[in-house]
Design a protein around this motif. Structure first.
Motif, PDB file in Angstrom:
ATOM      1  N   VAL A   1       0.821  -1.276  -0.015  1.00  8.46           N
ATOM      2  CA  VAL A   1      -0.012  -0.042   0.012  1.00  8.46           C
ATOM      3  C   VAL A   1       0.772   1.298  -0.082  1.00  8.46           C
ATOM      4  N   ILE A   2       1.985   1.504   0.969  1.00  4.83           N
ATOM      5  CA  ILE A   2       2.802   2.432   0.926  1.00  4.83           C
ATOM      6  C   ILE A   2       3.561   2.560  -0.513  1.00  4.83           C
ATOM      7  N   GLY A   3       4.094   1.664  -0.926  1.00  5.27           N
ATOM      8  CA  GLY A   3       4.885   1.694  -2.356  1.00  5.27           C
ATOM      9  C   GLY A   3       3.940   2.216  -3.332  1.00  5.27           C
ATOM     10  N   MET A   4       2.778   1.572  -3.284  1.00  6.06           N
ATOM     11  CA  MET A   4       2.024   1.845  -4.697  1.00  6.06           C
ATOM     12  C   MET A   4       1.207   2.969  -4.663  1.00  6.06           C
ATOM     13  N   SER A   5       0.815   3.306  -3.379  1.00  3.08           N
ATOM     14  CA  SER A   5       0.072   4.910  -3.390  1.00  3.08           C
ATOM     15  C   SER A   5       1.053   5.724  -4.125  1.00  3.08           C
ATOM     16  N   ASP A   6       2.442   6.007  -3.802  1.00  2.00           N
ATOM     17  CA  ASP A   6       3.032   7.031  -4.188  1.00  2.00           C
ATOM     18  C   ASP A   6       3.489   6.493  -5.777  1.00  2.00           C
ATOM     19  N   GLY A   7       3.685   5.335  -5.924  1.00  2.00           N
ATOM     20  CA  GLY A   7       3.972   5.024  -7.175  1.00  2.00           C
ATOM     21  C   GLY A   7       3.007   5.201  -8.288  1.00  2.00           C
ATOM     22  N   LEU A   8       1.736   4.999  -8.036  1.00  2.00           N
ATOM     23  CA  LEU A   8       0.745   5.158  -9.005  1.00  2.00           C
ATOM     24  C   LEU A   8       0.459   6.599  -9.020  1.00  2.00           C
ATOM     25  N   THR A   9       0.603   7.438  -8.127  1.00  2.00           N
ATOM     26  CA  THR A   9       0.374   9.067  -8.362  1.00  2.00           C
ATOM     27  C   THR A   9       1.587   9.862  -8.937  1.00  2.00           C
ATOM     28  N   VAL A  10       2.829   9.750  -8.381  1.00  2.00           N
ATOM     29  CA  VAL A  10       3.603  10.634  -8.762  1.00  2.00           C
ATOM     30  C   VAL A  10       4.253  10.432 -10.067  1.00  2.00           C
ATOM     31  N   PRO A  11       4.589   9.239 -10.650  1.00  2.00           N
ATOM     32  CA  PRO A  11       4.844   9.065 -12.203  1.00  2.00           C
ATOM     33  C   PRO A  11       3.880   9.531 -13.069  1.00  2.00           C
ATOM     34  N   PHE A  12       2.555   9.288 -12.574  1.00  2.00           N
ATOM     35  CA  PHE A  12       1.314   9.539 -13.185  1.00  2.00           C
ATOM     36  C   PHE A  12       1.434  11.133 -13.382  1.00  2.00           C
ATOM     37  N   ALA A  13       1.453  12.042 -12.274  1.00  2.00           N
ATOM     38  CA  ALA A  13       1.492  13.400 -12.344  1.00  2.00           C
ATOM     39  C   ALA A  13       2.565  14.020 -13.089  1.00  2.00           C
ATOM     40  N   LEU A  14       3.940  13.324 -12.914  1.00  2.00           N
ATOM     41  CA  LEU A  14       4.914  13.693 -13.551  1.00  2.00           C
ATOM     42  C   LEU A  14       4.732  13.716 -15.110  1.00  2.00           C
ATOM     43  N   ALA A  15       4.153  12.592 -15.542  1.00  2.00           N
ATOM     44  CA  ALA A  15       4.094  12.291 -16.976  1.00  2.00           C
ATOM     45  C   ALA A  15       2.987  13.041 -17.556  1.00  2.00           C
ATOM     46  N   ALA A  16       2.033  13.371 -16.741  1.00  2.00           N
ATOM     47  CA  ALA A  16       0.797  14.321 -17.289  1.00  2.00           C
ATOM     48  C   ALA A  16       1.425  15.637 -17.320  1.00  2.00           C
ATOM     49  N   GLY A  17       2.207  16.113 -16.206  1.00  2.00           N
ATOM     50  CA  GLY A  17       2.724  17.416 -16.491  1.00  2.00           C
ATOM     51  C   GLY A  17       3.691  17.686 -17.593  1.00  2.00           C
ATOM     52  N   LEU A  18       4.563  16.757 -18.020  1.00  2.00           N
ATOM     53  CA  LEU A  18       5.331  16.913 -19.144  1.00  2.00           C
ATOM     54  C   LEU A  18       4.603  16.655 -20.481  1.00  2.00           C
ATOM     55  N   SER A  19       3.623  15.886 -20.237  1.00  2.00           N
ATOM     56  CA  SER A  19       2.761  15.825 -21.621  1.00  2.00           C
ATOM     57  C   SER A  19       2.084  17.319 -22.048  1.00  2.00           C
ATOM     58  N   GLY A  20       1.868  18.344 -21.167  1.00  2.00           N
ATOM     59  CA  GLY A  20       1.472  19.522 -21.493  1.00  2.00           C
ATOM     60  C   GLY A  20       2.687  20.458 -21.972  1.00  2.00           C
ATOM     61  N   ALA A  21       3.711  19.973 -21.904  1.00  2.00           N
ATOM     62  CA  ALA A  21       5.051  20.879 -22.016  1.00  2.00           C
ATOM     63  C   ALA A  21       5.910  20.650 -23.116  1.00  2.00           C
ATOM     64  N   VAL A  22       6.052  19.254 -23.302  1.00  2.00           N
ATOM     65  CA  VAL A  22       7.055  18.647 -24.494  1.00  2.00           C
ATOM     66  C   VAL A  22       6.295  18.159 -25.789  1.00  2.00           C
ATOM     67  N   ASP A  23       6.925  18.166 -26.684  1.00  2.00           N
ATOM     68  CA  ASP A  23       6.253  17.590 -28.079  1.00  2.00           C
ATOM     69  C   ASP A  23       6.691  16.036 -28.370  1.00  2.00           C
ATOM     70  N   ASN A  24       7.524  15.491 -27.678  1.00  2.00           N
ATOM     71  CA  ASN A  24       7.533  14.075 -27.928  1.00  2.00           C
ATOM     72  C   ASN A  24       7.644  12.986 -26.742  1.00  2.00           C
ATOM     73  N   THR A  25       7.184  11.988 -26.808  1.00  2.00           N
ATOM     74  CA  THR A  25       7.125  10.935 -25.695  1.00  2.00           C
ATOM     75  C   THR A  25       8.607  10.497 -25.120  1.00  2.00           C
ATOM     76  N   GLY A  26       9.781  10.667 -26.010  1.00  2.00           N
ATOM     77  CA  GLY A  26      10.905  10.296 -25.531  1.00  2.00           C
ATOM     78  C   GLY A  26      11.304  10.669 -24.211  1.00  2.00           C
ATOM     79  N   VAL A  27      11.076  12.298 -24.240  1.00  2.00           N
ATOM     80  CA  VAL A  27      11.539  12.944 -22.980  1.00  2.00           C
ATOM     81  C   VAL A  27      10.692  12.434 -21.566  1.00  2.00           C
ATOM     82  N   ILE A  28       9.500  12.198 -22.004  1.00  2.00           N
ATOM     83  CA  ILE A  28       8.508  11.790 -20.890  1.00  2.00           C
ATOM     84  C   ILE A  28       9.100  10.435 -20.268  1.00  2.00           C
TER      85      ILE A  28
END
Lengths: 229, 229
Positions: free
Chosen positions: A17-44
């Motif tokens: 529960v401890i590992g997965m709570s953060d694992g599902l949330t933070v990389p998700f939000a980071l990828a979402a954030g970058l999706s709004g700012a970069v134009d290719n998936t390589g960086v994401i």
């Protein structure tokens, strides 16, 4: 026959529960954030994998070292209690009596219980550790197992939101799929996590989903804002 | 006069430690990872800030909701204990006796303590909550304060490793400065964190530094590896 059903989750489930709570949330939000700012998936993908590596090590190793520290702390307090029992027996006896007083017992029972409990030094110290200091003896092997479980759970959780970006080239396409599957996973995860602690599972699922959605939304908004400048 | 010095850190300090441990480590490692893979600091800044936003919300809001859940859990167990005391008094009395037995008290004192403790229903339930279930009544206001403290600490911690990238254009230059200041901050932070828990502070400082360095090293290595393909 009534069956007593206070739910207690196991240590392994707690780690997951401890590992997965953060694992599902933070990389998700980071990828979402970058999706709004970069134009290719390589960086994401690179940022996402770097984050998963960093997060799993920080949480896993952090948990391992915290476990070791807890053990050191326990042992140093144990030594101190033995010292106190040897050198300040009256004061320590009084602390035992005060514990029984705090339970609401009569003076007669307080004194009897205190006298019996302080007859054996090991029993006495054990009692002080548990009920004066609220310290349970930590399992020395737990730290290593726990670190591994938390780290792996973080990686598994983190690969969920990141995986869509492996299969598309357009970040926005990746984001749409990532949001879909991650919100579903967050709901399911929150649902079962709540079942473990015995609270309302449907509410728990929504709470978990809300946390992920807000974190991702904020990251997306902030990244767009910086990028816009 | 001997002064009893078992160290207990305050709740606020605990929150700061939780938030800052991850805040100093994960954005540091992410920025390090990206420094090995991209050729301008713009992407690192966007990814770093997105991560800080995501991490602080996930930890803060996650902590807030966990606090709320803990309160719900406490209240549902409390209701259940009242039900049990009303409907299964013999069984619950026996559980009280078993507690005193586990302390090593004589049968006589076990029975007397049990009889006294179960005279008042509120005292009885309160006892069961604390010593059978190991649950302390959570402070309803704690959840909100804690969320705020953890979130802000994460942001403050995360801005340390990221700040050098604002002032340079070459990622590798940024990385060198970031590694320098972050490792120092991790050491100082680990040092004071250990002081709070009463364990060896110098070792604690090095452990914290090691965690950060390993996370950053792994992220850097993995990002280089992916980029190399």
């Amino acid at each position: 026959m009534h069956h007593e059903e206070h739910l207690h989750s196991s240590d392994v489930l707690k780690d997951i529960v401890i590992g997965m709570s953060d694992g599902l949330t933070v990389p998700f939000a980071l990828a979402a954030g970058l999706s709004g700012a970069v134009d290719n998936t390589g960086v994401i993908i690179i940022a996402g994998i770097a984050e998963i590596a960093a997060g799993s090590i920080a949480m896993g190793l952090g948990g391992f070292l915290a476990g070791k520290t807890e053990l050191d702390h326990y042992n140093s307090e144990l030594k101190r209690e033995y010292w106190e029992v040897d050198n300040l027996p009256d004061k320590e006896q009084e602390e035992v009596r005060v514990f029984f007083k705090s339970l609401g017992l009569s003076e007669d029972v307080q004194n009897k219980a205190m006298a019996e409990l302080t007859k054996d030094k090991d029993v006495w110290v054990d009692f002080m550790m548990k009920y004066e200091l609220n310290l349970e003896k930590p399992d020395p092997k737990r730290a290593r197992k726990s670190a591994f479980n938390i780290g792996v759970s973080y990686i598994v959780g983190g690969l969920v939101p990141l995986s869509p970006y492996f299969f598309v080239t357009n970040p926005e396409q990746g984001l749409i799929i990532s949001v879909g599957i991650t919100l579903i996973c967050l709901y399911v995860f929150g649902f079962f996590k709540s079942r473990l602690t015995g609270v309302n599972a449907v509410t728990g699922g929504f709470k978990m989903m809300l946390t992920g959605a807000l974190a991702a939304g904020a990251a997306f908004g902030i990244a767009k804002l910086i990028e816009g400048k």
